[in-house]
Design an enzyme around this catalytic site. Structure first.
Site, PDB file in Angstrom:
ATOM      1  N   ARG A   1      67.963  34.818  19.528  1.00 56.88           N
ATOM      2  CA  ARG A   1      67.534  35.951  19.303  1.00 56.88           C
ATOM      3  C   ARG A   1      66.602  35.517  17.758  1.00 56.88           C
ATOM      4  NH1 ARG A   1      73.285  38.667  18.691  1.00 56.88           N
ATOM      5  NH2 ARG A   1      73.440  37.223  20.476  1.00 56.88           N
TER       6      ARG A   1
ATOM      7  N   LYS B   1      80.044  24.922  19.705  1.00 61.19           N
ATOM      8  CA  LYS B   1      80.599  25.192  21.045  1.00 61.19           C
ATOM      9  C   LYS B   1      81.638  24.038  21.368  1.00 61.19           C
ATOM     10  CE  LYS B   1      76.142  26.739  22.949  1.00 61.19           C
ATOM     11  NZ  LYS B   1      76.622  28.325  23.432  1.00 61.19           N
TER      12      LYS B   1
ATOM     13  N   ASP C   1      69.343  25.828  28.018  1.00 59.93           N
ATOM     14  CA  ASP C   1      69.270  27.005  27.301  1.00 59.93           C
ATOM     15  C   ASP C   1      67.883  27.534  27.152  1.00 59.93           C
ATOM     16  OD1 ASP C   1      70.604  29.208  26.073  1.00 59.93           O
ATOM     17  OD2 ASP C   1      70.888  28.352  24.148  1.00 59.93           O
TER      18      ASP C   1
ATOM     19  N   ASP D   1      75.636  30.223  16.597  1.00 60.22           N
ATOM     20  CA  ASP D   1      75.434  30.076  17.832  1.00 60.22           C
ATOM     21  C   ASP D   1      74.768  31.230  18.788  1.00 60.22           C
ATOM     22  OD1 ASP D   1      75.579  28.772  20.419  1.00 60.22           O
ATOM     23  OD2 ASP D   1      77.556  29.817  20.792  1.00 60.22           O
TER      24      ASP D   1
END
EC number: 3.4.11.23
Length: 434
Positions: A284, A210, A221, A280
């Site tokens: 999931r 990022k 996060d 990134d």
């Protein structure tokens, strides 16, 4: 000396401006509302008072109730926790509810706001388990809670490939919390719900790194994991009598010689293979392990929460949590709970077509969309659906972009909000029938 805060439906004197929200007299401030159920008005007034440097207040007078007290607290809260609010004495039930909301909401906000050097993956799992134990002990029986924290190489040994691969690049080992809240005393009791939370305690993006500005808040996060823990805690405080299991999938996503890479293929315990096209898109990957485990329990519903995609945040900003599911009845139950608790949720699309938009030549699925113009929140949900056998029913995915604000608003300070805790607690207590 604390400032007294009064609540009034009388219009402020025009000396304070037309339709003024606040007026002052010596060490007393009055919040002017159109009616006593105007929660947003009270929350805005609390933010204004904080903006004026006021940190110590007493809510005085007879017009305060549960919802206005809670609205004031929401607006007065700050991440530095440099404030004091003395509440009026309410009746027993609303007083208990107010304290439970503060207790659970503050847990969520603190976990999200604390730096990643404090909240490591193992520490997140440990604190979450300890919090639920405390809630069970205070509101029922501590023995209703049992848990296991699996960490480091043991994750690989037990075939939790997503969590292990994402977290193996960090010196802080990844971890999975498996917690069972079973107040029935029956070890064979059916499971009402499995809650699966993304607990990425810091996300650099990995090799798909990022930019610095986007990375600066990535200690947050793990908002999905914190949100579900707080929600279960509040449900327990409200008298939850059914069995619920909590799975937190915790890791740091960092760059190192041992980190996972683009082109890697992860083989999950259910046999699904996933190619890494973007490191990134790691949330999931860890959630998949939790969903596989949750699905094995055959619960009446599975709810996962994650700060999963920038696409959801682009769609609804920091003001709503996004809801994706094919189960209309479960979505309706969630929105009924959200309406009752006055919290903002918004439904985004998830359809069969999205499951075909993450194809790859090298594995069953890819961890990002592979069509030229894809719906990022929807394809992320599609990825997760490969780890829930009956994904069309009894499964709800929440992309929770309202957990944290990088900038203040007229309702919220910078930092974690706690939005969603009440709604999900309500849903656990009022599940879909049948």
């Amino acid at each position: 000396m604390p400032m007294q805060i009064m609540l009034s439906t009388q219009v402020a004197d025009e000396a304070w401006g037309k339709n003024a929200l606040l007026s002052f007299h010596q060490a007393q401030a009055t919040i002017h509302v159109t009616d006593y159920s105007a929660r947003n008005t009270v929350q805005k007034a609390a933010r204004k008072l904080r903006g004026q440097g006021i940190k110590d207040v007493v809510l005085a007078g007879e017009n305060w109730d549960l919802e206005t007290c809670w609205a004031f607290y929401q607006g007065f809260y700050s991440a530095k926790q440099d404030y004091a609010v003395e509440f009026p004495t309410l009746d027993d039930a609303p007083q208990a509810e107010l304290l439970a909301r503060i207790q659970c909401g503050d847990f969520v906000r603190e976990m999200i706001n604390l730096p990643a050097e404090v909240i490591t993956p193992v520490e997140l799992a440990r604190r979450a388990a300890h919090f639920i134990e405390e809630q069970a002990e205070e509101y029922g029986d501590k023995s209703a809670v049992s848990f296991n924290i699996i960490s480091g190489e043991e994750l690989k040994a037990q075939n939790y490939q997503g969590i292990w691969n994402v977290g193996r690049g960090s010196a802080n080992p990844p971890a999975m919390l498996q917690l069972d809240f079973n107040p029935t005393g029956n070890p064979d009791a059916p499971v009402l719900a499995c809650l699966v939370g993304k607990g990425i305690t810091f996300d650099s993006g990995g090799y798909s790194i990022k930019p610095s500005d986007n990375m600066s808040t990535m200690r947050t996060d793990m908002g999905g994991a914190a949100l579900l823990t707080g929600s279960l805690g509040l449900a327990i405080a409200r008298g939850l009598t059914q069995r619920v299991k909590l799975y937190l999938c915790c890791a740091e996503n960092l760059v190192s010689s041992n980190a996972f890479k683009l082109g890697d293929i992860i083989t999950y315990s259910n046999g699904v293979t996933a190619e890494i096209l973007n490191t990134d898109a790691e949330g999931r990957l860890v959630l998949a392990d939790g969903l596989i485990e949750a699905d094995k329990q055959q619960p009446k519903m599975i709810i996962d929460c994650a700060t999963l995609t920038g696409a959801a945040k682009m769609a609804v900003g920091n003001d709503y949590h996004s809801v994706l599911s094919m189960d209309d009845a479960l979505v309706a139950a969630l929105f009924k709970s959200a309406e009752t608790e006055q919290e903002p949720f918004w439904r985004l699309p998830f359809a069969e077509l999205h499951r075909s938009q993450i194809s790859t030549a090298f594995a069953d699925i890819a961890n990002t969309g592979t069509v030229p113009v894809g719906a990022g929140a929807s394809t992320a949900t599609a990825f997760l659906s490969y780890f829930v056998k009956n994904y069309q029913q009894h499964w709800l995915h929440i992309d929770c972009s309202a957990t944290y604000r990088k900038t203040a608003s007229d309702l919220w300070a910078v930092g974690a909000t706690g939005i969603g805790v009440q709604t999900l607690a309500n849903l656990l207590l009022n599940p879909v029938k049948g």
